[in-house]
Design a protein around this motif. Structure first.
Motif, PDB file in Angstrom:
ATOM      1  N   ASN A  74      13.436  -4.680 -12.555  1.00  0.00           N
ATOM      2  CA  ASN A  74      12.301  -4.091 -11.843  1.00  0.00           C
ATOM      3  C   ASN A  74      12.685  -3.326 -10.584  1.00  0.00           C
ATOM      4  N   MET A  75      13.984  -3.198 -10.316  1.00  0.00           N
ATOM      5  CA  MET A  75      14.400  -2.507  -9.094  1.00  0.00           C
ATOM      6  C   MET A  75      14.055  -1.025  -9.165  1.00  0.00           C
ATOM      7  N   ASN A  76      13.987  -0.397  -8.010  1.00  0.00           N
ATOM      8  CA  ASN A  76      13.713   1.033  -7.921  1.00  0.00           C
ATOM      9  C   ASN A  76      15.041   1.781  -8.030  1.00  0.00           C
ATOM     10  N   TYR A  77      15.213   2.525  -9.104  1.00  0.00           N
ATOM     11  CA  TYR A  77      16.477   3.211  -9.350  1.00  0.00           C
ATOM     12  C   TYR A  77      16.505   4.625  -8.775  1.00  0.00           C
ATOM     13  N   ILE A  78      15.620   4.912  -7.838  1.00  0.00           N
ATOM     14  CA  ILE A  78      15.547   6.285  -7.337  1.00  0.00           C
ATOM     15  C   ILE A  78      16.799   6.668  -6.556  1.00  0.00           C
ATOM     16  N   SER A  79      17.411   5.714  -5.854  1.00  0.00           N
ATOM     17  CA  SER A  79      18.625   6.035  -5.097  1.00  0.00           C
ATOM     18  C   SER A  79      19.762   6.465  -6.019  1.00  0.00           C
ATOM     19  N   PRO A  80      20.020   5.748  -7.134  1.00  0.00           N
ATOM     20  CA  PRO A  80      21.023   6.249  -8.074  1.00  0.00           C
ATOM     21  C   PRO A  80      20.661   7.621  -8.656  1.00  0.00           C
ATOM     22  N   THR A  92       8.501   9.844   2.668  1.00  0.00           N
ATOM     23  CA  THR A  92       8.636   9.552   1.232  1.00  0.00           C
ATOM     24  C   THR A  92      10.082   9.306   0.849  1.00  0.00           C
ATOM     25  N   LEU A  93      10.998  10.013   1.477  1.00  0.00           N
ATOM     26  CA  LEU A  93      12.416   9.834   1.173  1.00  0.00           C
ATOM     27  C   LEU A  93      12.853   8.403   1.450  1.00  0.00           C
ATOM     28  N   ILE A  94      12.283   7.808   2.496  1.00  0.00           N
ATOM     29  CA  ILE A  94      12.630   6.437   2.861  1.00  0.00           C
ATOM     30  C   ILE A  94      11.768   5.422   2.105  1.00  0.00           C
ATOM     31  N   MET A  95      10.449   5.556   2.237  1.00  0.00           N
ATOM     32  CA  MET A  95       9.545   4.512   1.753  1.00  0.00           C
ATOM     33  C   MET A  95       9.437   4.462   0.237  1.00  0.00           C
ATOM     34  N   TYR A  96       9.547   5.602  -0.431  1.00  0.00           N
ATOM     35  CA  TYR A  96       9.455   5.595  -1.882  1.00  0.00           C
ATOM     36  C   TYR A  96      10.734   5.094  -2.538  1.00  0.00           C
ATOM     37  N   SER A  97      11.738   4.791  -1.717  1.00  0.00           N
ATOM     38  CA  SER A  97      12.964   4.193  -2.238  1.00  0.00           C
ATOM     39  C   SER A  97      12.888   2.676  -2.259  1.00  0.00           C
ATOM     40  N   PHE A 104       0.831  -1.206   0.000  1.00  0.00           N
ATOM     41  CA  PHE A 104       0.000   0.000   0.000  1.00  0.00           C
ATOM     42  C   PHE A 104       0.867   1.257   0.000  1.00  0.00           C
ATOM     43  N   ILE A 105       1.891   1.258   0.846  1.00  0.00           N
ATOM     44  CA  ILE A 105       2.758   2.438   0.951  1.00  0.00           C
ATOM     45  C   ILE A 105       3.488   2.700  -0.360  1.00  0.00           C
ATOM     46  N   VAL A 106       4.038   1.632  -0.940  1.00  0.00           N
ATOM     47  CA  VAL A 106       4.730   1.787  -2.227  1.00  0.00           C
ATOM     48  C   VAL A 106       3.765   2.309  -3.289  1.00  0.00           C
ATOM     49  N   GLY A 107       2.518   1.826  -3.251  1.00  0.00           N
ATOM     50  CA  GLY A 107       1.521   2.265  -4.222  1.00  0.00           C
ATOM     51  C   GLY A 107       1.072   3.697  -4.044  1.00  0.00           C
ATOM     52  N   LEU A 108       1.341   4.288  -2.870  1.00  0.00           N
ATOM     53  CA  LEU A 108       0.949   5.688  -2.643  1.00  0.00           C
ATOM     54  C   LEU A 108       1.631   6.650  -3.603  1.00  0.00           C
ATOM     55  N   ILE A 109       2.688   6.171  -4.261  1.00  0.00           N
ATOM     56  CA  ILE A 109       3.352   7.021  -5.252  1.00  0.00           C
ATOM     57  C   ILE A 109       2.348   7.514  -6.284  1.00  0.00           C
ATOM     58  N   ASN A 110       1.384   6.650  -6.652  1.00  0.00           N
ATOM     59  CA  ASN A 110       0.402   7.047  -7.670  1.00  0.00           C
ATOM     60  C   ASN A 110      -0.470   8.219  -7.226  1.00  0.00           C
ATOM     61  N   PRO A 111      -1.226   8.128  -6.123  1.00  0.00           N
ATOM     62  CA  PRO A 111      -2.008   9.300  -5.718  1.00  0.00           C
ATOM     63  C   PRO A 111      -1.142  10.479  -5.308  1.00  0.00           C
ATOM     64  N   ASN A 112       0.090  10.200  -4.810  1.00  0.00           N
ATOM     65  CA  ASN A 112       0.973  11.303  -4.435  1.00  0.00           C
ATOM     66  C   ASN A 112       1.399  12.107  -5.657  1.00  0.00           C
ATOM     67  N   TRP A 113       1.652  11.412  -6.769  1.00  0.00           N
ATOM     68  CA  TRP A 113       2.029  12.099  -8.013  1.00  0.00           C
ATOM     69  C   TRP A 113       0.931  13.045  -8.473  1.00  0.00           C
ATOM     70  N   ASN A 121      10.832   5.455 -14.921  1.00  0.00           N
ATOM     71  CA  ASN A 121       9.746   5.595 -13.951  1.00  0.00           C
ATOM     72  C   ASN A 121      10.247   6.068 -12.599  1.00  0.00           C
ATOM     73  N   SER A 122      11.503   5.778 -12.289  1.00  0.00           N
ATOM     74  CA  SER A 122      12.085   6.249 -11.032  1.00  0.00           C
ATOM     75  C   SER A 122      12.166   7.774 -11.006  1.00  0.00           C
ATOM     76  N   LEU A 123      12.260   8.385 -12.181  1.00  0.00           N
ATOM     77  CA  LEU A 123      12.303   9.846 -12.240  1.00  0.00           C
ATOM     78  C   LEU A 123      10.989  10.458 -11.771  1.00  0.00           C
ATOM     79  N   ALA A 124       9.865   9.775 -12.071  1.00  0.00           N
ATOM     80  CA  ALA A 124       8.568  10.273 -11.624  1.00  0.00           C
ATOM     81  C   ALA A 124       8.491  10.276 -10.105  1.00  0.00           C
ATOM     82  N   THR A 125       9.057   9.237  -9.497  1.00  0.00           N
ATOM     83  CA  THR A 125       9.106   9.193  -8.032  1.00  0.00           C
ATOM     84  C   THR A 125      10.057  10.259  -7.501  1.00  0.00           C
TER      85      THR A 125
END
Length: 504
Positions: free
Chosen positions: A463-469, A447-452, A230-239, A393-397
């Motif tokens: 499929n990894m989240n590339y937001i940290s790079p 968001t800094l923690i959970m959206y990573s 659920f938390i990871v999916g919050l990226i959608n309504p947060n965007w 897609n990581s750029l959107a996050t």
């Protein structure tokens, strides 16, 4: 008489701007309605729901979208209040980076403002890229729906992306028509929303029950803990509630910005919540096959939903065209926003090539060079989609989190200064404003923690989240320029107030 009164107000606004150390070079041609139109056209929450529906379906289904929208709207209200208070007290096109410059301790003000300005501008570039991608996917998806033998390739989406970015670039090149464009896109969004809201439920052959809409949770992420999914999916309504600072960067193009900007910010949130929540509920009641939305060959779940409800490809494409028109307005507003961020930051020499970027075109009446440079960067970023969909897609996050960080820095500076140690603007909520500040800072950390976290499990290179790079890359650029040149050229408060000029 009215014209004389307006002229007096404009002169007063210009005098306040001069007190901040800046000349009035932009024409104050925006009204409160056109500023609201720009702000809402960019945030455009119901369009965001349409564009990011697939992520929400995988990470919680209807429950995530319906309740996630409420959660994010409440948080966004606190974000909006925090921005509105500062915009009312310190109305300036620099927005959050200017607030940091004014509020941070003297020994750290320059660097705090520099960081804020970079995070805000990069966030705006990533936002424009994510919106352009959503539009490119929608265009290609419509064609695929009417040509079912076609298999969508990445290059097709990129071509659509680049053409859309180019067309919308042109719409921001002439200052006199920007308020008209903003107002037109605002009403286009509301009319399109109303048409879809009425048409889809009226045409659908059957309806889901209330339990499906309000209590159906689906987890296709691979996470064993539903809460994490659920938390990871919050990226959608947060965007869909990102970019709330947009109106603040028009402070030098509207009269009485200390009053008008807060109205635009909070109005954007209110309209965004009403439209996005009712839109989500109406669509989920009309779904015929939820899994079919995820697996559609068009790659556009909302288009498949329209097709299921109407039973007509032509009808589905017609409704998707309304979404596209709304999205074009969203991208146009994003271009307006990113150009103002770039221009205002460049006039304080915060960017490479600031002398080039800080110029207002005397004929066009817009920061054309800043607009051009920003759109070129958006075009270059679009090529990343060819290499990796997941990385793009990581750029959107990243755009969500970087913007939150840019809001948090001046709020922390305000706490250090003392909320009651600055001159308040007409919009100031006292203790409730402090509560809003706390929620903003807490949500930024969240968001800094959970959206990573990875969006799906098990994690692979694909499929990894590339937001940290992405964060690492942004920080390397920001710190690299600061230590090589920025700390020497960035315009300080002392220089700005005393009208000194340093060589670029």
């Amino acid at each position: 008489m009215a014209e004389v009164q307006v002229a007096k107000v404009v002169d007063a606004d210009a005098a306040k701007l001069a007190d901040m150390g800046y000349a009035q070079v932009m024409v104050r041609r925006f009204s409160v309605w056109s500023v609201l139109a720009v702000g809402f056209s960019l945030t455009n929450s119901w369009f965001g729901i349409s564009a990011g529906l697939v992520a929400g379906i995988d990470s919680g289904g209807p429950v995530l979208i319906v309740y996630g929208t409420i959660i994010v709207a409440l948080v966004s209200t606190c974000v909006g209040i925090s921005l509105a208070e500062l915009a009312s007290a310190l109305p300036n096109a620099g927005g959050q980076y200017y607030w940091a410059l004014e509020l941070a301790p003297k020994g750290h003000a320059d660097f705090a403002a520099y960081l804020t300005g970079w995070f805000a501008w990069v966030g705006s570039i990533f936002t424009s890229a994510s919106v352009a991608l959503a539009l490119g996917l929608a265009v290609v998806g419509c064609y695929q729906l009417t040509h079912p033998d076609m298999v969508i390739e990445r290059w097709m989406v990129v071509v659509a992306y680049e053409l859309i970015n180019l067309v919308v670039f042109a719409s921001n090149c002439y200052g006199k028509i920007l308020p008209t464009i903003a107002t037109a896109t605002f009403w286009t969004s509301l009319v399109s929303f109303a048409v879809i809201l009425i048409t889809v439920p009226a045409a659908t052959p059957s309806y889901q029950n209330a339990r499906f809409v309000f209590a159906s949770f689906s987890n296709n992420t691979g996470w064993s803990q539903p809460g994490i999914a659920f938390i990871v999916g919050l990226i959608n309504p947060n965007w869909t509630f990102a970019c709330l600072d947009c109106a603040t960067h028009l402070a030098e193009e509207v009269v009485r910005p200390e009053r008008m900007i807060p109205i635009a910010i909070l109005g954007t949130i209110a309209i965004g919540f009403v439209t996005s929540w009712t839109y989500s509920v109406a669509l989920f009641f009309s779904v015929q096959d939820l899994q079919g939305l995820v697996s559609t060959p068009t790659g556009v779940p909302v288009l498949e939903l329209f097709h299921q409800a109407l039973g007509s490809k032509a009808g589905a494409v017609a409704l998707e065209v309304l979404v596209l028109l709304t999205g074009l307005g969203c991208l146009a507003a994003s271009h307006t926003w990113q150009a103002r961020l770039c221009w205002s930051f460049a006039r304080d020499r915060g960017l490479p090539g600031s002398a080039f970027l800080a110029r207002i075109d005397p004929v066009l009446g817009v920061p054309f060079r800043a607009h051009l440079a920003s759109c070129v960067l958006v075009a270059i970023i679009g090529l990343l989609y060819l290499a990796s969909v997941t990385a793009f897609n990581s750029l959107a996050t990243a755009c969500i989190v970087l913007l939150y960080v840019s809001y948090t820095i001046p709020v922390i500076c305000l706490w250090i200064r003392g909320r009651n140690n600055i001159k308040h603007g007409p919009f100031w909520l006292g203790p409730f404003g402090l509560f809003a500040n706390i929620i903003l800072c807490a949500w930024t950390l969240f968001t800094l923690i959970m959206y990573s976290f990875p969006v799906t499990q098990p994690v692979t290179a694909g499929n990894m989240n590339y937001i940290s790079p992405v964060y690492v890359g942004v920080i390397m650029v920001v710190f690299g320029y600061w230590f090589s040149r920025g700390r020497k050229t960035f315009r300080t408060n002392l220089e700005r107030y005393h009208g000194l000029r340093m060589a670029d």
